[in-house]
Motif scaffolding. Structure first.
Motif, mmCIF file in Angstrom:
data_model
loop_
_atom_site.group_PDB
_atom_site.id
_atom_site.type_symbol
_atom_site.label_atom_id
_atom_site.label_comp_id
_atom_site.label_asym_id
_atom_site.label_seq_id
_atom_site.Cartn_x
_atom_site.Cartn_y
_atom_site.Cartn_z
ATOM 1 N N SER A 1 0.838 -1.213 0.000
ATOM 2 C CA SER A 1 0.000 0.000 0.000
ATOM 3 C C SER A 1 0.863 1.250 0.000
ATOM 4 O O SER A 1 0.565 2.227 -0.690
ATOM 5 C CB SER A 1 -0.920 0.003 1.219
ATOM 6 N N TYR A 2 1.949 1.224 0.774
ATOM 7 C CA TYR A 2 2.855 2.373 0.836
ATOM 8 C C TYR A 2 3.494 2.626 -0.531
ATOM 9 O O TYR A 2 3.495 3.757 -1.038
ATOM 10 C CB TYR A 2 3.945 2.124 1.882
ATOM 11 N N LEU A 3 4.049 1.578 -1.142
ATOM 12 C CA LEU A 3 4.720 1.761 -2.438
ATOM 13 C C LEU A 3 3.742 2.239 -3.497
ATOM 14 O O LEU A 3 4.097 3.008 -4.390
ATOM 15 C CB LEU A 3 5.380 0.449 -2.881
ATOM 16 N N LEU A 4 2.497 1.806 -3.378
ATOM 17 C CA LEU A 4 1.488 2.197 -4.360
ATOM 18 C C LEU A 4 1.210 3.700 -4.328
ATOM 19 O O LEU A 4 0.754 4.278 -5.316
ATOM 20 C CB LEU A 4 0.197 1.415 -4.103
ATOM 21 N N GLN A 5 1.496 4.343 -3.199
ATOM 22 C CA GLN A 5 1.287 5.793 -3.088
ATOM 23 C C GLN A 5 2.384 6.593 -3.803
ATOM 24 O O GLN A 5 2.223 7.787 -4.049
ATOM 25 C CB GLN A 5 1.269 6.216 -1.610
ATOM 26 N N LEU A 6 3.523 5.950 -4.114
ATOM 27 C CA LEU A 6 4.635 6.650 -4.757
ATOM 28 C C LEU A 6 4.304 6.934 -6.219
ATOM 29 O O LEU A 6 3.471 6.267 -6.828
ATOM 30 C CB LEU A 6 5.920 5.816 -4.659
ATOM 31 N N PHE B 1 -9.688 -8.708 12.474
ATOM 32 C CA PHE B 1 -8.768 -9.635 11.817
ATOM 33 C C PHE B 1 -7.365 -9.055 11.659
ATOM 34 O O PHE B 1 -6.523 -9.616 10.966
ATOM 35 C CB PHE B 1 -9.324 -10.031 10.441
ATOM 36 N N LYS B 2 -7.122 -7.874 12.302
ATOM 37 C CA LYS B 2 -5.803 -7.227 12.285
ATOM 38 C C LYS B 2 -5.317 -6.963 10.853
ATOM 39 O O LYS B 2 -4.170 -7.229 10.501
ATOM 40 C CB LYS B 2 -4.788 -8.069 13.061
ATOM 41 N N ILE B 3 -6.226 -6.435 10.038
ATOM 42 C CA ILE B 3 -5.896 -6.071 8.662
ATOM 43 C C ILE B 3 -5.484 -4.597 8.649
ATOM 44 O O ILE B 3 -6.272 -3.734 9.035
ATOM 45 C CB ILE B 3 -7.097 -6.295 7.725
ATOM 46 N N PRO B 4 -4.250 -4.277 8.238
ATOM 47 C CA PRO B 4 -3.807 -2.874 8.272
ATOM 48 C C PRO B 4 -4.481 -2.054 7.185
ATOM 49 O O PRO B 4 -4.919 -2.580 6.160
ATOM 50 C CB PRO B 4 -2.301 -2.973 8.022
ATOM 51 N N ILE B 5 -4.568 -0.750 7.405
ATOM 52 C CA ILE B 5 -5.092 0.169 6.399
ATOM 53 C C ILE B 5 -4.098 1.310 6.245
ATOM 54 O O ILE B 5 -3.471 1.745 7.211
ATOM 55 C CB ILE B 5 -6.487 0.700 6.800
ATOM 56 N N THR B 6 -3.943 1.781 5.018
ATOM 57 C CA THR B 6 -3.038 2.896 4.751
ATOM 58 C C THR B 6 -3.871 4.159 4.555
ATOM 59 O O THR B 6 -4.820 4.166 3.782
ATOM 60 C CB THR B 6 -2.198 2.628 3.487
ATOM 61 N N ASN B 7 -3.503 5.206 5.264
ATOM 62 C CA ASN B 7 -4.168 6.505 5.117
ATOM 63 C C ASN B 7 -3.092 7.550 4.841
ATOM 64 O O ASN B 7 -2.473 8.079 5.767
ATOM 65 C CB ASN B 7 -4.949 6.855 6.382
ATOM 66 N N PRO B 8 -2.833 7.861 3.578
ATOM 67 C CA PRO B 8 -1.740 8.790 3.249
ATOM 68 C C PRO B 8 -1.997 10.213 3.733
ATOM 69 O O PRO B 8 -1.089 11.037 3.729
ATOM 70 C CB PRO B 8 -1.686 8.726 1.712
ATOM 71 N N HIS B 9 -3.227 10.493 4.152
ATOM 72 C CA HIS B 9 -3.574 11.865 4.551
ATOM 73 C C HIS B 9 -3.624 12.034 6.064
ATOM 74 O O HIS B 9 -4.025 13.094 6.544
ATOM 75 C CB HIS B 9 -4.945 12.240 3.967
ATOM 76 N N VAL B 10 -3.212 11.009 6.830
ATOM 77 C CA VAL B 10 -3.447 11.040 8.274
ATOM 78 C C VAL B 10 -2.749 12.216 8.954
ATOM 79 O O VAL B 10 -3.327 12.872 9.829
ATOM 80 C CB VAL B 10 -3.045 9.689 8.921
ATOM 81 N N GLU B 11 -1.499 12.514 8.562
ATOM 82 C CA GLU B 11 -0.789 13.616 9.220
ATOM 83 C C GLU B 11 -1.452 14.956 8.904
ATOM 84 O O GLU B 11 -1.538 15.833 9.768
ATOM 85 C CB GLU B 11 0.683 13.627 8.805
ATOM 86 N N LYS B 12 -1.919 15.104 7.671
ATOM 87 C CA LYS B 12 -2.614 16.340 7.299
ATOM 88 C C LYS B 12 -3.922 16.476 8.069
ATOM 89 O O LYS B 12 -4.288 17.568 8.518
ATOM 90 C CB LYS B 12 -2.880 16.348 5.793
ATOM 91 N N ILE B 13 -4.643 15.364 8.235
ATOM 92 C CA ILE B 13 -5.891 15.386 8.993
ATOM 93 C C ILE B 13 -5.618 15.794 10.438
ATOM 94 O O ILE B 13 -6.331 16.620 11.013
ATOM 95 C CB ILE B 13 -6.577 14.000 8.945
ATOM 96 N N LYS B 14 -4.562 15.237 11.031
ATOM 97 C CA LYS B 14 -4.231 15.548 12.421
ATOM 98 C C LYS B 14 -3.833 17.009 12.591
ATOM 99 O O LYS B 14 -4.072 17.609 13.641
ATOM 100 C CB LYS B 14 -3.114 14.622 12.912
ATOM 101 N N ILE C 1 -8.604 6.222 12.603
ATOM 102 C CA ILE C 1 -9.219 7.380 13.265
ATOM 103 C C ILE C 1 -9.289 8.568 12.306
ATOM 104 O O ILE C 1 -10.258 9.333 12.317
ATOM 105 C CB ILE C 1 -8.435 7.746 14.539
ATOM 106 N N GLY C 2 -8.273 8.705 11.445
ATOM 107 C CA GLY C 2 -8.273 9.804 10.476
ATOM 108 C C GLY C 2 -9.481 9.764 9.564
ATOM 109 O O GLY C 2 -10.149 10.790 9.342
ATOM 110 N N TYR C 3 -9.809 8.585 9.043
ATOM 111 C CA TYR C 3 -10.981 8.465 8.163
ATOM 112 C C TYR C 3 -12.281 8.723 8.934
ATOM 113 O O TYR C 3 -13.205 9.364 8.419
ATOM 114 C CB TYR C 3 -11.021 7.070 7.531
#
Length: 692
Positions: free
Chosen positions: A166-171, A344-357, A387-389
Motif C-alpha cells: 500500500s505504501y509503495l502504491l502511493q509513490l 482480523f488485524k488487517i492494516p489500512i493505509t491513510n496517506p492523509h493522516v498527518e494532514k488530517i491531524k 481514526i483519520g478516516y
C-alpha cells in the motif's frame, strides 16, 4: 547547467516544505559531502540566473523562497525533473516484498540486482531490515541452503506485506516498482498478465455481491492478493481453527469468493483456508455508501456501540446532533468494514493522516476518545489511520447539520509566575488532549474575570468558585494526574473511575502479612496505584525533557570500547531502577549479532533492546563523549559522540519523546553544540527546546 544529480537534489528540495541534509542523504544514498557539494552547485547556478539561494535554517532544514519555486522550472526544461529516486526507506520495503514472494534461493547478489546498490550497502540494508522486523516479531534469517527467509507468524508477515505494498502504491512510480519486484520472481511481463486477471475477478465479485468497493482500497487489495498467490504457490498452511472457519464459510462473501476462485487459473494452489483469508479482507473493504447496503441486526454489538460513540462524541464536543439517524447510518456503514479490519488485524493505509491531524486537530482527538467503547469491544487499540478516516466522517456530519463544536475548556489558576503556569499548561495538554486550556490566570486575575465560557478550573491554590475545581501541585505528580483524569471522567460522563484506595489495600495487607516499614510500603503502594490510574487511561506519554533530566545526562572525556560506552550510558537508568542489568547485556548482544545498526545519524547512537529484556519503567539517558568511540573499526561513519539509551515499556509510551529526540538530531547545528558542551547545564536548553 546543473547535472542530473544536482537537479534531483533541487527537485527534492522544491517538492518539500522543509527537508534536511540528512533526509537528502537517505533519499539519494549520497554522503553528506556530496549533498553539500550539490547544494553549493545549485546556489551558484541560482545566483548566475539572478535568483535567491537556498538557505539552511536551524530547526527547519533547507528552505527555498517563492521566487525560486516560481522561476526554476522555466530554467530547467531539458532535465527530467520528475524522475523518482527510491529513498532509503523505500528500498527496505522493496527488499521485504521480494522476500515475501520468494520461491527460489535469494542471496545478497539477487538483492544487489534488485535495488541496484553495492554489496556492502545491501548488507547494511539487510541488517537494518532485520532489526526493524524483530520489533514486529518477524525474523529475517539466512542459511546457505535457502538464502534469506522470513520467519514468524504468518498473519503478521502478511499484514506487513499489505502495508508495504500500500505504501509503495502511493509513490509516483509505485506500480512500476511493484511490477519490477513481481517480474523478478515470476518472469518478464507476468505482472501485467496476472494483474488483469485479478482485476477481472475482483470486479466480478463486486457485481455478484452487488456492492461497489472504494477504488483505492480495492486496487491495494487486488495487488496484495496477486503477490500473496505467489507466496502460497510453494506451501499450504492451516491458518484458522475450525470454529472461525465455519463462521466465515456461512457468509455470502465467502460463497461468492469460493465460486470465482474455482474458475481462476491458479485455483489448485488456493485452498479453503486461503479463501477464508481473502473473505476476511473483502469484509474489511469500505464500500461506496449505497442505500440498499444499510442492513443490520439492531441487536448486534457494533450497532449498539455506534450509539455510544455518537453519545460520547456529543458529550466531549459539547454539541447535540438534531437528527442522529443519518449520522448513525453513515457511521455504521464506515465502521462495519473497519470493525472487520480491526478484528482480523488487517492494516489500512491513510496517506492523509498527518494532514488530517494537523488541520482537524481538535476533531481528531475528540473522535479518538469517542472510540473507546469500540476499542474495548475488540480488545485492541485503533490506529491513527483508521481514526483519520472516521474524523473526516464526523467533520462531514457537523458541516451538513451546521453544527460548530469545541473541546471541553479549562482555565489554570496559579500564583507562582509565568514559568510554572506554562509548565502546568503543557502537562495538562499532554495528559488530556481533549481539554483545551483557554486561559492561565493568577488568583487576582480570576476574580476580575467575567462573561467567559469554560467548564472547569485547575488550580494550585484553593479558590471560591461555582465551577468544578481540581486542586493540584504546580508540578503534577502521579497522584495529581490520576486525580485530574478521575475528575474529568466524572465531569464529562458523570461517572467515577473505579480504583482501589491505598488505605483499603494496606488494611488487607495487614491481615495476612507482617509489615516491617509501614511508611515505605504505603508510599510504594500509593505510587503503584496512582501510576496505574494514569496508565489505565492510556493517555500519558512523557515528552523528551520529562525523560532526559539532568541526572540522566553524563559527560565523559574518552571511552575505550563501545561495550563500555553503552554500560556507562545506561548507568543512570540502572541507578534509578528504570532497567535491570540484563537490559544492558541485551543491548550489547544485539549489536554483536546484528552490527552497529544503532548508529542512526552521524556521531549519534541510540541503543535499545526489547521491553521484556529488563525494562521496569520508560526512561532515557544520554552519554556525551568528548573523543568519539568507534562502533566499527571498518567504518569511520560509526564513530559516536552521543549515546542515547532508550528503555521502552511498550510500543507507544516512549514515542512522543522519541519523535522529539529525532527532531533534535535532525538539527545538525544543535547536535554539534551538544557535542561541544562542557557541562550538563549547557545540554539541557537543547532538550527543553525540542520538548514543546
Amino acid at each position: 547547467m546543473l547535472n542530473q544529480r544536482a537537479a534531483k537534489v533541487l527537485q527534492l528540495i522544491l517538492s518539500s516544505q522543509r527537508i534536511t541534509i540528512k533526509q537528502l542523504e537517505d533519499k539519494l544514498n549520497c554522503t553528506r559531502r556530496q549533498v553539500n557539494y550539490d547544494i553549493e552547485r545549485i546556489n551558484d547556478w541560482l545566483e548566475s540566473n539572478n535568483l535567491e539561494t537556498i538557505v539552511n535554517i536551524r530547526g527547519q532544514g533547507l528552505v527555498a523562497s517563492n521566487q525560486i519555486r516560481n522561476k526554476v522550472y522555466e530554467l530547467l526544461p531539458k532535465v527530467n525533473f520528475f524522475s523518482y529516486i527510491p529513498s532509503h526507506n523505500d528500498r527496505l520495503k522493496i527488499i521485504f516484498i521480494q522476500l515475501f514472494i520468494k520461491k527460489e534461493y535469494i542471496s545478497v547478489n539477487h538483492l544487489t540486482d534488485l535495488i541496484k546498490m553495492s554489496r556492502n550497502t545491501v548488507l547494511n540494508y539487510v541488517h537494518q531490515l532485520k532489526n526493524n522486523l524483530e520489533e514486529k516479531d518477524i525474523k529475517l534469517i539466512y542459511n546457505r541452503q535457502e538464502g534469506y527467509n522470513l520467519e514468524g507468524g504468518e498473519f503478521e508477515i502478511r499484514a506487513l506485506a499489505l502495508k508495504e505494498i500500500s505504501y509503495l502504491l502511493q509513490l509516483s512510480n509505485g506500480m512500476q516498482l511493484l511490477e519490477e519486484i513481481y517480474d523478478a520472481e515470476k518472469g518478464e511481463n507476468e505482472f501485467q498478465t496476472n494483474y488483469q486477471s485479478m482485476i477481472q475477478m475482483m470486479n466480478e465479485i463486486e457485481r455478484e455481491l452487488e456492492v461497489t468497493f472504494v477504488d483505492e482500497q480495492l486496487n491495494e487489495l487486488t495487488l496484495f492478493f496477486q503477490f500473496l498467490f505467489v507466496r502460497i504457490e510453494t506451501e499450504k498452511q492451516k491458518l484458522f481453527p475450525d470454529d472461525v472457519k465455519n463462521t466465515i464459510k456461512n457468509l455470502d462473501t465467502f460463497k461468492v469468493c469460493k465460486n470465482f476462485i474455482s474458475h481462476f487459473p491458479l485455483r489448485q494452489i488456493i485452498h479453503e483456508d486461503e479463501i477464508v483469508y481473502m473473505t476476511m479482507h473483502l469484509l474489511g473493504l469500505n464500500t461506496n455508501h449505497l442505500e440498499q447496503l444499510f442492513t443490520t441486526d439492531d441487536s448486534s454489538d457494533l450497532y449498539q456501540i455506534v450509539d455510544q460513540i455518537i453519545l460520547d462524541f456529543e458529550k466531549l464536543a459539547c454539541i447535540t446532533f438534531p437528527d442522529k439517524k443519518p449520522v448513525k447510518k453513515s457511521l455504521f456503514l464506515h465502521l462495519k468494514p473497519a470493525y472487520y479490519r480491526l478484528m482480523f488485524k488487517i492494516p489500512i493505509t491513510n496517506p492523509h493522516v498527518e494532514k488530517i491531524k494537523q488541520e482537524y486537530f481538535d476533531l481528531f482527538i475528540l473522535v479518538k476518545k469517542s472510540l473507546y467503547e469500540l476499542e474495548k469491544l475488540l480488545n485492541c487499540s485503533i490506529s491513527d489511520e483508521e481514526i483519520g478516516y472516521i474524523t473526516l466522517h464526523f467533520g462531514a456530519f457537523l458541516k451538513n447539520q451546521g453544527i460548530s463544536f469545541r473541546r471541553r475548556r479549562c482555565i489554570i489558576i496559579c500564583p507562582n509566575g509565568v514559568s510554572t503556569s506554562y509548565m502546568l499548561k503543557k502537562q495538562m495538554e499532554h495528559l488530556i488532549p481533549e481539554v483545551e486550556v483557554v486561559k492561565v490566570l493568577s488568583p487576582r486575575e480570576y476574580e476580575r474575570l467575567s462573561d467567559f465560557e469554560f467548564d472547569f478550573i485547575l488550580s494550585t491554590v484553593p479558590i471560591k468558585t461555582k465551577k468544578s475545581l481540581i486542586i493540584v501541585s504546580p508540578i503534577l505528580t502521579a497522584l495529581d494526574k490520576a486525580k485530574i483524569i478521575k475528575e474529568f471522567e466524572f465531569l464529562v460522563y458523570n461517572k467515577q473511575t473505579q480504583t482501589i484506595e491505598t488505605n483499603e489495600l494496606m488494611s488487607k495487607i495487614r491481615q495476612f502479612a507482617t509489615i516491617h516499614d509501614e511508611s515505605a510500603l504505603y508510599q510504594v503502594v500509593n505510587e503503584l496505584l496512582t501510576g496505574a490510574a494514569v496508565k489505565d487511561v492510556r493517555r500519558y506519554k512523557p515528552v523528551l525533557n520529562q525523560l532526559l533530566t539532568e541526572e540522566m545526562i553524563q559527560i565523559s572525556n574518552r571511552i575505550d570500547s563501545w561495550q563500555q560506552a553503552i554500560q556507562i550510558a545506561a548507568e543512570p537508568l540502572i541507578q534509578h531502577d528504570y532497567i535491570e542489568e540484563r537490559y544492558v547485556e541485551a543491548m550489547i548482544t544485539n549489536i554483536k549479532n546484528i552490527g552497529p545498526y544503532i548508529v542512526l545519524a552521524p556521531k549519534v547512537a541510540i541503543p535499545h533492546a526489547r521491553p521484556e529484556d529488563g525494562v521496569r519503567q520508560v526512561g532515557m539517558s544520554l552519554l556525551k563523549i568528548d573523543y568519539a568511540t568507534s562502533f566499527s573499526e571498518e567504518d569511520e561513519d560509526k564513530d559516536v559522540n552521543l549515546i542515547f539509551v532508550i528503555a521502552a515499556v511498550d510500543n507507544e509510551t516512549h514515542l512522543k519523546a522519541l519523535s522529539q529526540l529525532t527532531e533534535l538530531l535532525e538539527d545538525e547545528e544543535a547536535v554539534e553544540q551538544i557535542i561541544e558542551a562542557s557541562s550538563t547545564k549547557e545540554i539541557l536548553p537543547f532538550i527543553n527546546e525540542y520538548s514543546k
